[in-house]
Motif scaffolding. Structure first.
Motif, PDB file in Angstrom:
ATOM      1  N   LEU A 130       0.823  -1.206   0.000  1.00  0.00           N
ATOM      2  CA  LEU A 130       0.000   0.000   0.000  1.00  0.00           C
ATOM      3  C   LEU A 130       0.859   1.260   0.000  1.00  0.00           C
ATOM      4  N   ARG A 131       1.937   1.235   0.769  1.00  0.00           N
ATOM      5  CA  ARG A 131       2.831   2.396   0.836  1.00  0.00           C
ATOM      6  C   ARG A 131       3.467   2.653  -0.527  1.00  0.00           C
ATOM      7  N   GLN A 132       3.909   1.605  -1.192  1.00  0.00           N
ATOM      8  CA  GLN A 132       4.522   1.762  -2.510  1.00  0.00           C
ATOM      9  C   GLN A 132       3.514   2.271  -3.537  1.00  0.00           C
ATOM     10  N   ALA A 133       2.309   1.727  -3.522  1.00  0.00           N
ATOM     11  CA  ALA A 133       1.284   2.130  -4.476  1.00  0.00           C
ATOM     12  C   ALA A 133       0.780   3.546  -4.225  1.00  0.00           C
ATOM     13  N   THR A 183       6.289  11.632   7.223  1.00  0.00           N
ATOM     14  CA  THR A 183       5.426  10.785   8.043  1.00  0.00           C
ATOM     15  C   THR A 183       4.830  11.583   9.207  1.00  0.00           C
ATOM     16  N   TRP A 184       3.958  10.916   9.943  1.00  0.00           N
ATOM     17  CA  TRP A 184       3.336  11.521  11.122  1.00  0.00           C
ATOM     18  C   TRP A 184       4.405  11.883  12.154  1.00  0.00           C
ATOM     19  N   ASP A 185       5.390  11.004  12.316  1.00  0.00           N
ATOM     20  CA  ASP A 185       6.434  11.228  13.322  1.00  0.00           C
ATOM     21  C   ASP A 185       7.348  12.391  12.972  1.00  0.00           C
ATOM     22  N   GLY A 224       3.602  23.607   5.029  1.00  0.00           N
ATOM     23  CA  GLY A 224       3.416  22.269   5.590  1.00  0.00           C
ATOM     24  C   GLY A 224       2.238  21.487   5.058  1.00  0.00           C
ATOM     25  N   LYS A 225       1.608  21.975   4.004  1.00  0.00           N
ATOM     26  CA  LYS A 225       0.436  21.286   3.459  1.00  0.00           C
ATOM     27  C   LYS A 225       0.769  19.865   3.011  1.00  0.00           C
ATOM     28  N   THR A 226       1.800  19.739   2.195  1.00  0.00           N
ATOM     29  CA  THR A 226       2.169  18.422   1.664  1.00  0.00           C
ATOM     30  C   THR A 226       2.575  17.489   2.787  1.00  0.00           C
ATOM     31  N   HIS A 227       3.397  17.975   3.691  1.00  0.00           N
ATOM     32  CA  HIS A 227       3.857  17.115   4.786  1.00  0.00           C
ATOM     33  C   HIS A 227       2.666  16.676   5.647  1.00  0.00           C
ATOM     34  N   ALA A 228       1.767  17.581   5.946  1.00  0.00           N
ATOM     35  CA  ALA A 228       0.605  17.247   6.784  1.00  0.00           C
ATOM     36  C   ALA A 228      -0.251  16.171   6.139  1.00  0.00           C
ATOM     37  N   LEU A 229      -0.569  16.348   4.861  1.00  0.00           N
ATOM     38  CA  LEU A 229      -1.440  15.376   4.206  1.00  0.00           C
ATOM     39  C   LEU A 229      -0.725  14.054   3.945  1.00  0.00           C
ATOM     40  N   GLY A 252      -1.738  10.408   5.205  1.00  0.00           N
ATOM     41  CA  GLY A 252      -1.717   9.262   4.292  1.00  0.00           C
ATOM     42  C   GLY A 252      -0.956   8.087   4.863  1.00  0.00           C
ATOM     43  N   TYR A 253       0.206   8.344   5.454  1.00  0.00           N
ATOM     44  CA  TYR A 253       0.980   7.268   6.081  1.00  0.00           C
ATOM     45  C   TYR A 253       0.177   6.616   7.206  1.00  0.00           C
ATOM     46  N   ARG A 254      -0.499   7.426   7.995  1.00  0.00           N
ATOM     47  CA  ARG A 254      -1.331   6.860   9.079  1.00  0.00           C
ATOM     48  C   ARG A 254      -2.414   5.947   8.516  1.00  0.00           C
ATOM     49  N   LEU A 255      -3.044   6.383   7.434  1.00  0.00           N
ATOM     50  CA  LEU A 255      -4.106   5.571   6.834  1.00  0.00           C
ATOM     51  C   LEU A 255      -3.551   4.271   6.267  1.00  0.00           C
TER      52      LEU A 255
END
Length: 114
Positions: free
Chosen positions: A26-29, A37-39, A78-83, A87-90
Motif C-alpha cells: 500500500l505504501r509503494q502504491a 510521516t506523522w512522526d 506544511g500542506k504536503t507534509h501534513a497530508l 496518508g501514512y497513518r491511513l
C-alpha cells in the motif's frame, strides 16, 4: 506447549507477516514521498484547530463518507507534509491512499477550461 498452541503461534506470525507485506504494498502504491510521516511532521508549528483536524483525518472516518481532502495555502507552510503524514497513518491501518500533486491537477483544470 501443545500442538494447538504451536499452530496458533504459527498462524499469528503468518497474519502479522501478511499485514506487514500489505502495508509495504500500500505504501509503494500510494506514491507517498519518503520521510513525510506523522512522526516527522512538526505539529507544534500548526495552530491547535488544524492539529485537531489532522487528528480527525488520521482516524480515516472521511474515507467511509467518500470525502476528498484538498489543502490550499502558501508555499512552505506544511500542506504536503501534513497530508502525507495523514496518508501514512491511513496506510498503517490498511487503507489505500494515492497522492496526487496539486500543480498538475490545477494545470489540467486550466487546460480543460480554455
Amino acid at each position: 506447549m501443545d500442538a494447538l498452541d504451536s499452530l496458533l503461534e504459527v498462524l499469528e506470525m503468518e497474519a502479522e507477516d501478511r499485514r506487514q507485506r500489505r502495508t509495504v504494498r500500500l505504501r509503494q502504491a500510494s506514491k507517498l514521498p519518503a520521510g513525510k510521516t506523522w512522526d516527522t511532521f512538526e505539529r507544534k508549528r500548526m495552530p491547535a484547530e488544524l492539529n485537531q483536524k489532522l487528528d480527525e483525518l488520521a482516524r480515516g472516518e472521511f474515507v467511509e463518507r467518500s470525502v476528498n481532502v484538498l489543502a490550499f495555502g502558501l508555499p512552505g507552510t506544511g500542506k504536503t507534509h501534513a497530508l502525507c503524514a495523514v496518508g501514512y497513518r491511513l496506510v498503517e491501518v490498511g487503507r489505500s491512499v494515492l497522492v496526487y500533486p496539486g500543480l498538475p491537477a490545477r494545470t489540467g483544470l486550466t487546460r480543460s477550461q480554455t
